[in-house]
Design a protein around this motif. Structure first.
Motif, short mmCIF file in Angstrom:
data_model
loop_
_atom_site.label_atom_id
_atom_site.label_comp_id
_atom_site.label_asym_id
_atom_site.label_seq_id
_atom_site.Cartn_x
_atom_site.Cartn_y
_atom_site.Cartn_z
N SER A 3 28.32 59.70 54.62
CA SER A 3 27.44 58.62 55.09
C SER A 3 27.40 57.44 54.14
N SER A 4 28.29 57.42 53.15
CA SER A 4 28.18 56.42 52.10
C SER A 4 28.43 55.01 52.59
N SER A 9 22.95 54.22 55.21
CA SER A 9 23.14 54.49 53.80
C SER A 9 23.08 53.21 52.98
N LEU A 89 19.03 61.35 54.63
CA LEU A 89 20.43 60.90 54.63
C LEU A 89 21.36 61.80 53.84
N SER A 155 24.14 56.56 45.60
CA SER A 155 24.02 56.41 47.06
C SER A 155 25.04 55.46 47.64
#
Length: 317
Positions: A3-4, A9, A89, A155
């Motif tokens: 999901s980066s 994100s 997330l 993240s």
């Protein structure tokens, strides 16, 4: 991290960086409480202010302390949002655990602040106990800002640093981080001394004469300790500059060289601010700039360390 690169994100990463900026503002506000002598603005009451939720007829010091408590409370609420969003997330990814560490040290930060108030280690208190707690408080702040920065850093898809990577850089950077912690602790004690025992620039025949006067056995221990922070800071700055040059000359990673350049420039700038702080006899606004620069240098050092401890072929941006 799958999901980066997703919009959700990226939104989280933006929030994490904004959260870091807000947190640094709260840290600076806490320093302003000390500089203005407002730590006892709510008396020895916590979490109430003079025994009330909203203080009646507050003076300036009460307003400063009360506002700091409100902004600190908001930091805790924003931190819960950070954790909840990270769990949604990233779940068990290091981003989530970094957000957990962030919140734990937010709680520690609040507990230390409450302890200072309840034990009356504020305002004009010049005890050894206050100096020790102030130094510990600063270490907690460093861990807090570092964990927050790593929440945002990881993240965005950057690889998690591994202790087994890095070779000689691992030792060099750990030594640099420890030196920064020692520098920051001594700086916190020196700043307390500058607040409680302001330097009078009109006394003496110059800086060296003032230093000799500070070292007099007749002075308070906080005054005598002033000399140690500049000495430790200069040594740490010199060490970090050498490490940055080593990285620039020997490290093939463009990312590591980038952060070495950033850290090199920040260390030079921070050293200049420190010199200005001494020459101007530590006015409050320069102390705040110095503290902010110290936090940024710390975070940049963590980022350089992280980059050097990542496997060379690991994905990173």
């Amino acid at each position: 991290m799958s999901s980066s690169t997703s919009p959700r994100s990226r939104a989280f990463t933006t929030y994490a960086w904004i959260f870091l900026v807000y947190m640094l503002g709260v840290i600076l506000f806490g320093a302003w409480v000390r500089i203005t002598g407002s730590g006892a603005g709510c008396g020895s009451h916590w979490p109430t202010c003079h025994g009330e939720i909203i203080p009646p007829a507050p003076n300036v010091q009460t307003m400063i302390e009360y506002t700091h408590r409100l902004t600190s409370g908001l930091l805790g609420i924003f931190g819960l949002v950070l954790i909840g969003w990270a769990w949604k997330l990233f779940k068990n990814h290091p981003v989530f655990w970094a957000s957990i560490i962030t919140y734990v040290f937010i709680l520690f930060e609040g507990a230390i602040g409450a302890g200072l108030v309840l034990a009356e280690l504020v305002a004009d208190n010049d005890s050894v106990a206050r100096a020790v707690v102030i130094a510990i408080h600063l270490v907690n702040t460093l861990i807090l800002s570092g964990a927050t920065a790593f929440t945002a850093w990881l993240s965005s898809g950057r690889a998690l640093p591994k202790w087994r990577h890095g070779g000689v850089y691992r030792t060099l950077m750990v030594a640099g981080l420890l030196a920064l912690i020692a520098t920051s602790m001594s700086g916190a004690v020196t700043a307390l001394g500058d607040t409680l025992f302001p330097v009078d620039p009109t006394l003496g025949d110059g800086l060296l004469d003032r230093v000799r006067g500070d070292l007099s056995a007749a002075n308070h221990f906080l005054v005598r300790l002033r000399i140690f922070h500049p000495v430790i800071a200069v040594g740490t700055a010199a060490y970090l500059l050498v490490v940055c040059w080593v990285v620039k000359l020997r490290e093939p990673s463009a990312r590591a060289v980038f952060w070495a350049n950033v850290l090199l420039e920040l260390v030079i700038a921070q050293t200049m601010v420190g010199v200005i702080n001494i020459l101007l006899s530590a006015p409050g606004w320069v102390q705040l700039v110095h503290l902010l620069a110290a936090q940024i240098v710390w975070i940049a050092t963590l980022f350089l360390t992280s980059t050097l401890l990542v496997k060379p072929d690991a994905p990173s941006r």
